[in-house]
Design a protein around this motif. Structure first.
Motif, PDB file in Angstrom:
ATOM      1  N   ASN A   1       5.174  -9.275   5.889  1.00  0.00           N
ATOM      2  CA  ASN A   1       5.126  -9.049   4.673  1.00  0.00           C
ATOM      3  C   ASN A   1       3.510  -9.397   3.971  1.00  0.00           C
ATOM      4  O   ASN A   1       3.383  -9.721   2.902  1.00  0.00           O
ATOM      5  N   VAL A   2       2.622  -9.029   4.719  1.00  0.00           N
ATOM      6  CA  VAL A   2       1.111  -9.396   4.413  1.00  0.00           C
ATOM      7  C   VAL A   2       0.200  -8.214   4.172  1.00  0.00           C
ATOM      8  O   VAL A   2       0.585  -7.168   4.929  1.00  0.00           O
ATOM      9  N   THR A   3      -0.788  -8.288   3.707  1.00  0.00           N
ATOM     10  CA  THR A   3      -1.837  -6.923   3.465  1.00  0.00           C
ATOM     11  C   THR A   3      -3.321  -7.685   3.648  1.00  0.00           C
ATOM     12  O   THR A   3      -3.251  -9.043   3.525  1.00  0.00           O
ATOM     13  N   GLY A   4      -4.135  -6.802   4.066  1.00  0.00           N
ATOM     14  CA  GLY A   4      -5.380  -7.215   4.319  1.00  0.00           C
ATOM     15  C   GLY A   4      -6.326  -6.220   3.952  1.00  0.00           C
ATOM     16  O   GLY A   4      -5.928  -5.166   4.461  1.00  0.00           O
ATOM     17  N   THR A   5      -7.246  -6.494   3.389  1.00  0.00           N
ATOM     18  CA  THR A   5      -8.246  -5.299   2.921  1.00  0.00           C
ATOM     19  C   THR A   5      -9.810  -5.900   3.364  1.00  0.00           C
ATOM     20  O   THR A   5     -10.019  -7.009   3.097  1.00  0.00           O
ATOM     21  N   ALA A   6     -10.740  -5.051   3.801  1.00  0.00           N
ATOM     22  CA  ALA A   6     -12.013  -5.364   3.992  1.00  0.00           C
ATOM     23  C   ALA A   6     -12.724  -3.969   3.943  1.00  0.00           C
ATOM     24  O   ALA A   6     -12.799  -2.942   4.376  1.00  0.00           O
ATOM     25  N   PHE A   7     -13.674  -4.160   2.572  1.00  0.00           N
ATOM     26  CA  PHE A   7     -14.628  -3.050   2.354  1.00  0.00           C
ATOM     27  C   PHE A   7     -15.990  -3.324   2.360  1.00  0.00           C
ATOM     28  O   PHE A   7     -16.427  -4.360   2.497  1.00  0.00           O
ATOM     29  N   TYR A   8     -16.720  -2.337   2.689  1.00  0.00           N
ATOM     30  CA  TYR A   8     -18.415  -2.650   2.526  1.00  0.00           C
ATOM     31  C   TYR A   8     -18.678  -3.118   1.075  1.00  0.00           C
ATOM     32  O   TYR A   8     -18.087  -2.300   0.065  1.00  0.00           O
ATOM     33  N   HIS A   9     -19.808  -3.915   0.925  1.00  0.00           N
ATOM     34  CA  HIS A   9     -19.771  -4.589  -0.368  1.00  0.00           C
ATOM     35  C   HIS A   9     -20.633  -3.713  -1.334  1.00  0.00           C
ATOM     36  O   HIS A   9     -20.532  -4.079  -2.487  1.00  0.00           O
TER      37      HIS A   9
ATOM     38  N   ALA B   1       3.968  -3.257   4.243  1.00  0.00           N
ATOM     39  CA  ALA B   1       4.802  -2.453   4.831  1.00  0.00           C
ATOM     40  C   ALA B   1       4.558  -0.757   4.889  1.00  0.00           C
ATOM     41  O   ALA B   1       3.108  -0.727   5.210  1.00  0.00           O
ATOM     42  N   GLY B   2       5.264  -0.108   4.418  1.00  0.00           N
ATOM     43  CA  GLY B   2       4.844   1.050   4.241  1.00  0.00           C
ATOM     44  C   GLY B   2       3.595   1.794   3.322  1.00  0.00           C
ATOM     45  O   GLY B   2       3.002   2.657   3.598  1.00  0.00           O
ATOM     46  N   TYR B   3       3.356   0.885   2.559  1.00  0.00           N
ATOM     47  CA  TYR B   3       2.308   1.304   1.781  1.00  0.00           C
ATOM     48  C   TYR B   3       0.802   0.680   2.192  1.00  0.00           C
ATOM     49  O   TYR B   3      -0.162   1.138   1.600  1.00  0.00           O
ATOM     50  N   LEU B   4       0.781   0.035   3.241  1.00  0.00           N
ATOM     51  CA  LEU B   4      -0.321  -0.257   4.125  1.00  0.00           C
ATOM     52  C   LEU B   4      -1.513  -0.750   3.247  1.00  0.00           C
ATOM     53  O   LEU B   4      -2.837  -0.720   3.705  1.00  0.00           O
ATOM     54  N   GLY B   5      -1.005  -1.720   2.267  1.00  0.00           N
ATOM     55  CA  GLY B   5      -2.089  -2.385   1.473  1.00  0.00           C
ATOM     56  C   GLY B   5      -3.050  -1.387   0.748  1.00  0.00           C
ATOM     57  O   GLY B   5      -4.122  -1.823   0.356  1.00  0.00           O
ATOM     58  N   VAL B   6      -2.730  -0.102   0.235  1.00  0.00           N
ATOM     59  CA  VAL B   6      -3.376   0.947  -0.197  1.00  0.00           C
ATOM     60  C   VAL B   6      -2.679   1.051  -1.658  1.00  0.00           C
ATOM     61  O   VAL B   6      -3.571   0.836  -2.658  1.00  0.00           O
ATOM     62  N   LEU B   7      -1.500   1.390  -1.685  1.00  0.00           N
ATOM     63  CA  LEU B   7      -0.862   1.689  -3.081  1.00  0.00           C
ATOM     64  C   LEU B   7       0.240   0.634  -3.231  1.00  0.00           C
ATOM     65  O   LEU B   7       0.651  -0.156  -2.385  1.00  0.00           O
ATOM     66  N   ASN B   8       1.159   0.854  -4.214  1.00  0.00           N
ATOM     67  CA  ASN B   8       2.413   0.387  -4.413  1.00  0.00           C
ATOM     68  C   ASN B   8       3.464   1.371  -5.078  1.00  0.00           C
ATOM     69  O   ASN B   8       3.161   2.376  -5.350  1.00  0.00           O
ATOM     70  N   LYS B   9       4.662   0.993  -5.386  1.00  0.00           N
ATOM     71  CA  LYS B   9       5.827   1.906  -5.832  1.00  0.00           C
ATOM     72  C   LYS B   9       5.402   2.215  -7.271  1.00  0.00           C
ATOM     73  O   LYS B   9       5.787   3.575  -7.197  1.00  0.00           O
TER      74      LYS B   9
END
Length: 705
Positions: free
Chosen positions: A74-82, A139-147
């Motif tokens: 149950n962890v998420t991680g994001t990495a975007f160009y600054h 999980a299924g939200y893949l760190g992009v959205l939420n319920k």
């Protein structure tokens, strides 16, 4: 890219080239009065922490790998160009319309599961209005959205999803697993394709592979603004070349409703409670703006080494597993011995011992059930009698469709036992609409029984001869032609389409049964022989029925598919003419038809009982095919596949050559002399409603097996 850049001296360009070659990362952002172009390339991420904005579990490893998540639950991680990327511009066609600008990105990633059976959930390449995804779910939200914000049009999020979990969605919309999906403001994919790449040598050949293989995988996304088309290509990085055909190539007009003037580009990833994988990015390039922006291709040799595939193997201690396997094996052996001992004891008590052929053909039916179905094998149930057995009609239930035919082999007949075993070994495994279906068999003390489907119209022999004499009803031309094609189809299956070659060796009308819809079924496989493909028959025993036996059988006794073709040719001539193949020895059907053909009067061979109710072209075609099949030389006879092509009009029938030769009186005399002492005069075959049991006695020839 602009007026100033076009005036750079050659020496400055060389210095710039050296600069790019030395550094593992290159970034260029140029601005003019009309457009903004963004380009960057990261060949590893060491020293670039300031240019990648990371949240959650994301981090840059000392070796230069960008890790989005580890394998914790149950962890998420994001990495975007600054820096944001400008992705909207005014259309050249209209100053009032804006469109999403063309862009291209390439990246190499690695996914390592916790164990072979515990992996998930995947990651995304995302266009986002912010360089982070606040409150995004795992999980299924893949760190992009939420319920709460799933499917909200205010998200302005577009994600290319690299999904690794089958059936991970609560709403069952994403069920494939190991797939690529396109998501618009939602965790649910509008477009979803299983992961494959197309082979460049054969563009239509798909090669599948696993995202969670632990091996580097290259992804390339190319969006063309004017056509609004997105191409997505994914392939193992070890290939070293890009497939020419993308996995996904679709118009994505909805993208214009998602993208704002400036967007952030980057990655998100997530794990679940019980399913988790580590997600890494080894290198990344991006380009937007201009006519055809092309992101730099990433050479695997210039990137940091892929992380080791250390998927944890969870399970019991090897010693415990070995003990469980050993105990299980002993238990299975003891149970098997007990089962066979009880069966053997039961057989001994019943006076029956299992033989090899019984073990290999398990479709055995109970004697008491067959006894009940035939009312104790009453005489009123008899529907046919032959040299080696009697056939009874049986009722499995009150429904006519559940009737069976039970052939009871004559006791103490060695030939009957041979036929019994031969039918089980051959017909027992054959399945074709033009072959009699053997349902099973039974051996009870001295009784041997074969059980078939009940076929109500009886044999073709009875429909050609007995029925017209009794009732005056004559088979129509169309029915005869279709019956002939059905028999040919059954023989084709025996000769070429089954796993082994089956030579029937006794093709004749009494062995062809006709169903209620006039579909023919070839039966009586008591003389049949099976051969492996590529092998040849070593049998030199002459078997068959006079009139249908090929002339070469008199010389070498070797049956073959060609001798079956000969018998079919005689049968075909018999169906068309309504005449038996021979009489007391003065008449031979094939000779007679050949003489008519030579005098250009072949249609005189058509059964006169048909009157004018037949097709001249089809009748002539069938008679000529029959003559080809009856050629004296086996090599000159067509195969059953060719016969069917002739009959279906798919291939022209050739002219009959001058060496047809069947009318050679010396050959005929030789053929007859070979069987002197084995053959008595023909007698009428009995009409059997379920199957023909008239065998080699006075109507058939047999000098052994």
């Amino acid at each position: 890219m602009g007026t100033q850049r076009s005036m750079v001296s050659v020496s400055s360009l060389l210095k710039l080239f050296v600069f790019f070659s030395v550094h593992v990362r290159a970034q260029r952002t140029t601005t003019t009065t009309t457009t903004t172009t963004t380009e960057f390339t990261f060949r590893g991420f060491s020293g670039n922490q300031s240019e990648i904005q990371m949240e959650g579990a994301a981090m840059i490893k000392p070796n230069g790998l960008l890790r989005l998540t580890d394998r914790k639950s149950n962890v998420t991680g994001t990495a975007f160009y600054h820096k944001p990327v400008r992705l909207l511009e005014t259309s050249t066609r209209s100053s009032t319309n804006v469109m999403v600008r063309s862009f291209s990105t390439s990246f190499v990633f690695v996914i390592i599961p916790s164990s072979p059976s515990n992996k998930g959930f995947g990651f995304t390449f995302t266009l986002s209005p912010t360089p982070y995804r606040p409150n995004a779910g795992s999980a299924g939200y893949l760190g992009v959205l939420n319920k709460e914000n799933d499917k909200d049009p205010r998200n302005h999020v577009f994600a290319v999803e690299f999904d690794t979990v089958q059936g991970s969605r609560d709403d069952n919309t994403d069920r494939i697993g190991n797939d690529i999906g396109l998501n618009y403001n939602s965790r649910t994919s509008d477009i979803q394709e299983p992961v494959v790449y197309y082979n460049n040598d054969d563009p239509n050949k798909k090669e599948d592979f696993q995202l969670e293989s632990g091996n580097p995988i290259q992804a390339l996304l190319e969006y063309d603004g004017p056509s609004q088309t997105l191409n997505v290509t994914v392939y193992p990085a070890r290939l070293g070349f890009k497939p020419t055909k993308p996995l996904i190539s679709r118009p994505v007009p909805k993208l214009s409703q998602i993208v704002q003037e400036e967007m952030y580009v980057g990655f998100t990833a997530a794990t679940g409670r019980d399913q988790s994988s580590a997600h890494y990015v080894m290198g990344w390039s991006f380009s937007s703006g201009g006519d055809r922006p092309i992101a730099d291709m990433l050479d695997l040799s210039e990137l940091p080494h892929a992380p080791p595939n250390t998927a944890k193997k969870r399970g019991y201690n090897p010693q415990v597993i070995a003990l469980i396997v050993a105990l299980s094996g002993v238990t299975v052996i003891l149970l098997a011995l007990l089962f066979f001992f009880s069966k053997y004891k039961k057989r001994l008590q019943q006076g029956e011992i299992l033989e090899d052929w019984e073990i290999n053909h398990p479709h055995r039916l109970r004697y008491k059930d067959l006894y009940a179905a035939t009312d104790g094998f009453k005489e009123s149930r008899i529907i046919g009698t032959g040299g080696f057995g009697t056939v009874f009609r049986g009722d499995v239930s009150s429904s006519p469709s559940n009737q069976i035919a039970v052939k009871k082999i004559t006791p103490n007949s060695m030939q009957g036992v041979r036929e019994f075993i031969a039918e089980i070994e051959s017909l027992g495994r054959l399945r074709h609409k033009n072959l009699v279906n053997l349902q099973g068999w039974c051996k009870h003390k001295n009784d041997l029984l074969l059980i078939y489907d009940y076929i109500p119209n009886g044999s073709l022999d009875s429909l050609l001869y007995s029925k017209p004499r009794r009732s005056g009803e004559v088979l129509s031309w169309n029915v005869r032609f279709q019956i002939a094609k059905g028999i040919a189809s059954g023989l084709l299956y025996l000769h070429e389409e089954w796993e082994q070659i089956v030579i029937h060796r006794d093709v004749k009308p009494s062995n062809v049964l006709i169903e209620s819809d006039m579909n023919p079924r070839l039966g009586d496989f008591g003389l049949a022989r099976l051969y492996e493909r590529g092998s040849q028959s070593n049998t030199t025993v002459v078997v068959g029925t006079i009139g249908y036996m090929a002339p070469e059988l008199a010389r070498n006794g070797k049956s073959s598919s060609a001798s079956d073709v000969f018998a079919f040719g005689v049968l075909l001539l018999e169906i068309i003419s309504g005449r038996r193949p021979t009489d007391s020895g003065t008449f031979f059907l094939a000779d007679w038809v050949m003489e008519l053909h030579a005098s250009d009067e072949i249609l005189r061979a058509v059964d006169p009982r048909l009157g004018s109710g037949y097709d001249d072209g089809e009748a002539k075609l069938a008679l000529v095919i029959g003559l080809h099949c009856c050629h004296q030389r086996p090599a000159s006879r067509p195969s059953m596949r060719t016969v069917l092509r002739y009959m279906n009009g798919d291939e022209d029938v050739p002219e009959i050559d001058d060496n047809w030769g069947y009318s050679d009186s010396s050959s005929r005399s030789e053929f007859g002399s070979k069987f002197e002492g084995y053959v008595s005069s023909d007698r009428a075959s009995s009409s059997v409603a379920s199957l023909s049991v008239t065998r080699i006695s006075s109507t058939s020839v047999m000098s052994g097996r």
